[in-house]
Design an enzyme around this catalytic site. Structure first.
Site, PDB file in Angstrom:
ATOM      1  N   ASP A 349       0.830  -1.207   0.000  1.00 15.73           N
ATOM      2  CA  ASP A 349       0.000   0.000   0.000  1.00 15.73           C
ATOM      3  C   ASP A 349       0.861   1.252   0.000  1.00 15.73           C
ATOM      4  OD1 ASP A 349      -2.235  -1.535   0.056  1.00 15.73           O
ATOM      5  OD2 ASP A 349      -2.898  -0.951   2.071  1.00 15.73           O
ATOM      6  N   ASP A 584     -11.847  -3.980   7.619  1.00 14.92           N
ATOM      7  CA  ASP A 584     -11.006  -5.141   7.926  1.00 14.92           C
ATOM      8  C   ASP A 584     -10.838  -5.306   9.430  1.00 14.92           C
ATOM      9  OD1 ASP A 584     -10.631  -5.647   5.205  1.00 14.92           O
ATOM     10  OD2 ASP A 584      -8.949  -4.244   5.096  1.00 14.92           O
ATOM     11  N   CYS A 614      -8.959   1.767  14.508  1.00 17.08           N
ATOM     12  CA  CYS A 614      -8.236   1.709  13.236  1.00 17.08           C
ATOM     13  C   CYS A 614      -8.386   3.001  12.445  1.00 17.08           C
ATOM     14  CB  CYS A 614      -8.736   0.515  12.412  1.00 17.08           C
ATOM     15  SG  CYS A 614      -7.821   0.257  10.885  1.00 17.08           S
ATOM     16  N   ARG A 617      -6.334   6.230  13.288  1.00 19.73           N
ATOM     17  CA  ARG A 617      -4.887   6.209  13.103  1.00 19.73           C
ATOM     18  C   ARG A 617      -4.555   6.185  11.622  1.00 19.73           C
ATOM     19  NH1 ARG A 617      -3.815   1.051  17.189  1.00 19.73           N
ATOM     20  NH2 ARG A 617      -4.325   2.098  19.154  1.00 19.73           N
TER      21      ARG A 617
END
Length: 650
Positions: A349, A584, A614, A617
């Site tokens: 990524d 995810d 998640c 951040r």
């Protein structure tokens, strides 16, 4: 001249006699093996002085066949791997004042006879003899006629022999596996090996003592490639090996088939002379006490030579056996907590923080750029691992620099590489992620090697599904591969959670094999465009056969539809920085807490907290929350949520 030589020797005997405090005739009798009526203490004292002064009565006893030479022989079947046993023999001999001659029969009975002839000519005091075969017994009379004492080792039934207690070690290898709750265990043996025969005998006795049946068809032989098929198809969970080299070969073969020791299979082995020089892999084993055995038989032979009687009626040498380590042993997977298998994309990524998304004809400024591991398969595997689950990832990467970066990162996160395949022709997949100031993201993906993950490659590592509670499926890889994974997962009793990313429609068969469907709002709308509301979309999927439907709504939380429940859940209160990995994180947390025994609604609430951490951040893998942080936060915000209910799914 002859008379002078004789007189010199008599004086030497006199000196020995004076030092020992005995008569000259006593010294003469002892060194010529005629000391039957002399006390053991006197004999030992005289021999100690004789050896210390290296005394040999050349003139007086040179023609006497019973004269001591203080020479010992070691006649081995082969010296290719004598190793530490010879070291033990030499040390014991030197301590007792003897020298040693080594003979190698090279597994040839005619060579053995030539060596026996040489031993007789040199009038050795005694010999440690490892016969080549049972036919070797016919040569024993040559040594007897010359008065040469013999200690046989590994000589078979016809020759009472000293031997290491391999039977006991085989018993202990089996017992170690049984102590770790294994019952489907087998032996890895070497054909035509006395050691293997003894190890197997002890192994069988241990199984009998523990009331565990043994299937003769499961015996494995080193060098026989069919044994891998037995391991893979017969439910074997533990293997005891008689030879360390055979264990290493099996370890390597299983590794190429993506089997992990000890997660998938436990392996114990006898260790030869110096396995400590092999730093990897660390195979749990019992070190064969060759050095101590060498000392034992040499001391027994010297005792025979000096006392002219056997030292002990017990010819089997045993020791305080212990395992060098337990790194390659684990309890069978079905006794461990349920694990999670993820199947999906693995990407490198590249994330760009921007003021606005790219548009045709417009240049945008990149405020910050980072490179991480991504892809829904990788993200979900790491998410589960951080929450304390045993997680396995099945996917495909290229054979490039990016793949090395990915493997190293996943290894640090505790993800095994056993289900990860390398593509020789396509590069590792890449995702280019653009994030606006409000945390919303736009993603462009180059599938690369992800597009080549085949059903056959999933089949090749289907053992990873053993004891799986959930299989997490994301559709950024070929649909036939997803279908194959879903079938295999069901075969092993796991439930499937489907994330329908980048799909325009879901095949009917995939509905059939899926248990929980988790699309986001845009994915749900694309899959059923005629349904305008979230409730209608969930109803549509439910009537397609999906037992549980959860539609994630970003900052709006999520909506749940089951046969018993239709309700909204609010999102956790976190500031949005980067929404890329939110789904995810939600999916991996949902599966993890369902496995731990929490109800579906509890698990959804906990998963919203994991997603909240998640998205608050930057990044994905680095932004996924660990179990301690998550539960500490929930314990402060909503402590009753962590109390398990009795009607959990597992």
């Amino acid at each position: 001249m002859i008379q002078n030589t004789r007189q010199d020797e008599l004086m030497t005997i006199k000196e020995i006699a004076q030092l020992a405090g005995v008569s000259i005739s006593t010294v003469s009798k002892i060194v010529n093996n005629k000391a039957q009526n002399i006390s053991p203490e006197t004999r030992e004292r005289v021999l100690r002085i004789v050896k210390e002064y290296n005394y040999t009565p050349y003139g007086m006893v040179k023609n006497t066949s019973n004269a001591k030479t203080f020479l010992l022989g070691v006649l081995l079947r082969t010296t290719r791997q004598p190793g530490m046993m010879l070291g033990g023999i030499l040390q014991a001999a030197q301590e007792k004042g003897y020298h040693v001659l080594l003979f190698d029969s090279d597994n040839n009975i005619h060579t053995e006879l030539r060596h026996i002839t040489a031993v007789c000519q040199k009038k050795l005091d005694g010999i440690i003899w490892e016969p080549v075969s049972h036919e070797s017994a016919q040569y024993a009379h040559y040594l007897e006629e010359q008065g040469i004492f013999v200690c046989y080792i590994n000589g078979g039934i016809t020759m009472p022999s000293y031997r290491i207690d391999f039977k006991k070690m085989g018993y202990l290898l089996a017992q170690k596996l049984i102590d770790y709750k294994h019952s489907r265990i087998t032996c890895l043996l070497t054909k035509n090996s006395r050691r293997s025969d003894s190890v197997f005998s002890g192994f069988r006795k241990c199984l009998y003592d523990n009331n565990i049946p043994f299937d003769e068809n499961l015996i494995l032989y080193s060098g026989d490639m069919s044994h891998l098929r037995k391991v893979m198809t017969c439910g074997v969970t533990g293997i005891a090996s008689s030879h360390f080299t055979a264990s290493l070969r099996l370890y390597e073969q299983l590794d190429t088939l993506h089997y992990d020791i000890p997660s998938d299979l436990s392996l114990v082995s006898l260790e030869d002379d110096s396995p400590e020089s092999i730093s990897f892999p660390r195979i749990s084993g019992i070190k064969i006490p060759y050095f101590d055995f060498g000392r034992f038989i040499c001391e027994a032979l010297i005792h025979k030579c000096e006392e002219e009687i056997a030292s002990s009626s017990n010819l089997t040498f045993t020791a305080d056996y212990s395992f060098s380590n337990e790194d390659s042993i684990n309890i069978p997977s079905f006794f461990r907590s349920k694990k999670i298998v993820t199947i999906g994309s693995i990407n490198k990524d590249m994330t760009f923080n921007v003021d606005g998304f790219p548009q045709a004809g417009k240049t945008i400024r990149i405020l910050n750029a980072t490179t991480t591991v991504g892809g829904k398969g990788a993200n979900q595997a790491v998410g589960a691992a951080k929450l304390g689950r045993e997680a396995f990832l099945i996917g495909q990467i290229g054979n490039d620099v990016d793949s090395t970066f990915i493997m190293e990162t996943l290894a640090r996160e505790g993800i095994s590489n056993r289900g990860i395949h390398r593509d020789k022709y396509l590069p590792t997949g890449k995702a280019f992620i653009f994030i606006e100031n409000n945390g919303e993201s736009a993603i462009t993906v180059m599938s690369g090697a992800n597009a080549n993950l085949s059903p056959e490659e999933v089949k090749a590592c289907q053992h990873l599904f053993e004891n799986a509670g959930f299989c997490l499926l994301s559709t950024e890889i070929p649909l036939p591969t997803i279908l194959e994974a879903a079938k295999i997962s069901k075969k092993y009793g796991a439930q499937n959670i489907l994330k329908p990313a980048a799909l325009k429609e879901i095949p009917e068969m995939l509905f059939q094999y899926s248990d929980i469907l988790i699309p986001n709002q845009k994915e749900a709308a694309a899959l059923c465009p005629k349904c305008k509301s979230v409730e209608d979309q969930a109803e549509y999927f439910f009537h397609k056969g999906m037992e549980t439907v959860i539609i994630t709504l970003g900052e709006g939380g999520c909506y749940l539809k089951t046969a018993q429940t239709s309700k909204y859940f609010p999102a956790a209160d976190f500031a949005s920085i980067d929404t890329t990995g939110g789904a995810d994180a939600f999916i991996s947390a949902l599966a993890s807490y369902l496995i731990e025994g929490y109800t579906l609604e509890q698990s959804i609430r906990i998963a919203t907290y994991a997603a909240g951490f998640c998205i608050s951040r930057q990044g994905t893998v680095s932004a996924l929350v660990d179990k301690n942080t998550l539960e500490t936060h929930i314990g402060q915000s909503e402590p009753e949520l962590l109390i398990r209910k009795a009607h959990a799914m597992f």
